[in-house]
Design a protein around this motif. Structure first.
Motif, PDB file in Angstrom:
ATOM      1  N   UNK A  97       0.828  -1.211   0.000  1.00  0.00           N
ATOM      2  CA  UNK A  97       0.000   0.000   0.000  1.00  0.00           C
ATOM      3  C   UNK A  97       0.860   1.258   0.000  1.00  0.00           C
ATOM      4  N   UNK A  98       1.947   1.257   0.785  1.00  0.00           N
ATOM      5  CA  UNK A  98       2.836   2.420   0.812  1.00  0.00           C
ATOM      6  C   UNK A  98       3.498   2.620  -0.553  1.00  0.00           C
ATOM      7  N   UNK A  99       3.908   1.530  -1.169  1.00  0.00           N
ATOM      8  CA  UNK A  99       4.554   1.636  -2.474  1.00  0.00           C
ATOM      9  C   UNK A  99       3.587   2.195  -3.510  1.00  0.00           C
ATOM     10  N   UNK A 100       2.340   1.762  -3.455  1.00  0.00           N
ATOM     11  CA  UNK A 100       1.357   2.288  -4.406  1.00  0.00           C
ATOM     12  C   UNK A 100       1.103   3.772  -4.159  1.00  0.00           C
ATOM     13  N   UNK A 124      -4.773   2.490  -6.785  1.00  0.00           N
ATOM     14  CA  UNK A 124      -5.643   1.720  -5.891  1.00  0.00           C
ATOM     15  C   UNK A 124      -5.683   2.436  -4.554  1.00  0.00           C
ATOM     16  N   UNK A 125      -6.825   2.585  -3.927  1.00  0.00           N
ATOM     17  CA  UNK A 125      -6.868   3.204  -2.603  1.00  0.00           C
ATOM     18  C   UNK A 125      -5.985   2.458  -1.602  1.00  0.00           C
ATOM     19  N   UNK A 126      -5.542   3.197  -0.585  1.00  0.00           N
ATOM     20  CA  UNK A 126      -4.566   2.649   0.362  1.00  0.00           C
ATOM     21  C   UNK A 126      -5.104   1.396   1.047  1.00  0.00           C
ATOM     22  N   UNK A 127      -6.313   1.441   1.588  1.00  0.00           N
ATOM     23  CA  UNK A 127      -6.832   0.300   2.347  1.00  0.00           C
ATOM     24  C   UNK A 127      -7.135  -0.893   1.432  1.00  0.00           C
ATOM     25  N   UNK A 130      -3.797  -2.420   0.813  1.00  0.00           N
ATOM     26  CA  UNK A 130      -3.311  -3.067   2.045  1.00  0.00           C
ATOM     27  C   UNK A 130      -4.000  -4.406   2.285  1.00  0.00           C
ATOM     28  N   UNK A 131      -5.340  -4.433   2.223  1.00  0.00           N
ATOM     29  CA  UNK A 131      -6.073  -5.672   2.474  1.00  0.00           C
ATOM     30  C   UNK A 131      -5.838  -6.698   1.368  1.00  0.00           C
ATOM     31  N   UNK A 132      -5.832  -6.237   0.119  1.00  0.00           N
ATOM     32  CA  UNK A 132      -5.635  -7.174  -0.988  1.00  0.00           C
ATOM     33  C   UNK A 132      -4.270  -7.831  -0.949  1.00  0.00           C
TER      34      UNK A 132
END
Length: 225
Positions: A97-100, A124-127, A130-132
């Protein structure tokens, strides 16, 4: 002087031989069959005897019983393995998520037709990222890796293996997937009830055992031949 009388005269009966010669029967003590003298007489039939099939033992030897399944690893060791697997999935999801997000921030601004510059939003949204990424990492770790090697990263660090309780063998992909999905349900229940107890094992017929105990089991089975 006494007068003598003549002795009485008794009738004479014919004399019969004392040892008459009767026909001798067979040596087993039974005489000839009186009903076997006619035209429909049949010779005595011998009793059929069960024949033993060739190459089969009438009394097969009992095979030695297999040793029982190794015991479940104690709760503290299994809890540490769960924590390690969770940290791995959480870390990979957070890093993705941080990389995106960083990729979106360093992208060049988009210039609209009116001449105003707008910062490009993350793909892609952060959450969601992260979840994916976290779920994907957890699935690859606890299902795919466990199917290939018999353990996840956390269980490998804690010297544990996942086996089927009945056959003591590596579980298939479908059984590992069901265990992975039920793990989320079990985690949600124990968090809601505030009772994080991992003493219950044998989920969907699987058991987490120590590698040392599994080696001892395999050696015992090898001695049985």
């Amino acid at each position: 002087m006494a007068q003598s009388y003549p002795p009485p005269q008794y009738p004479q009966y014919p004399q019969y031989p004392q040892n008459p010669q009767y026909p001798q029967g067979p040596p087993n003590g039974y005489g000839p069959n009186p009903y076997g003298q006619g035209p429909y007489a049949q010779p005595p039939q011998p009793y059929p005897q069960a024949q033993q099939p060739y190459g089969q033992d009438v009394y097969p030897q009992a095979r030695p019983a297999l040793p029982p399944c190794p015991p479940e690893a104690y709760a503290g060791r299994r809890f540490l393995a769960i924590v390690l697997d969770f940290v791995l999935a959480f870390g990979l999801g957070f890093a993705t998520a941080i990389a995106d997000d960083n990729t979106a921030k360093h992208a060049k601004p988009v210039v609209h037709a009116a001449g105003h510059a707008a910062v490009q939003s993350p793909v892609v949204p952060f959450w969601v990222a992260f979840l994916g990424a976290g779920l994907l990492a957890s699935f690859l770790n606890q299902v795919v890796l466990a199917r290939l090697t018999g353990f996840s990263v956390g269980k490998g660090i804690m010297a544990m293996r996942v086996v089927r309780r009945k056959r003591v063998m590596r579980p298939n992909t479908w059984r590992l997937t069901r265990r992975w999905l039920l793990g989320f349900v079990y985690l949600a229940v124990v968090l809601i009830s505030e009772d994080f107890d991992v003493s219950e094992g044998d989920i969907v017929g699987m058991r987490s055992v120590r590698w040392k105990h599994l080696q001892e089991y395999q050696q015992a089975v090898g001695r049985l031949g």
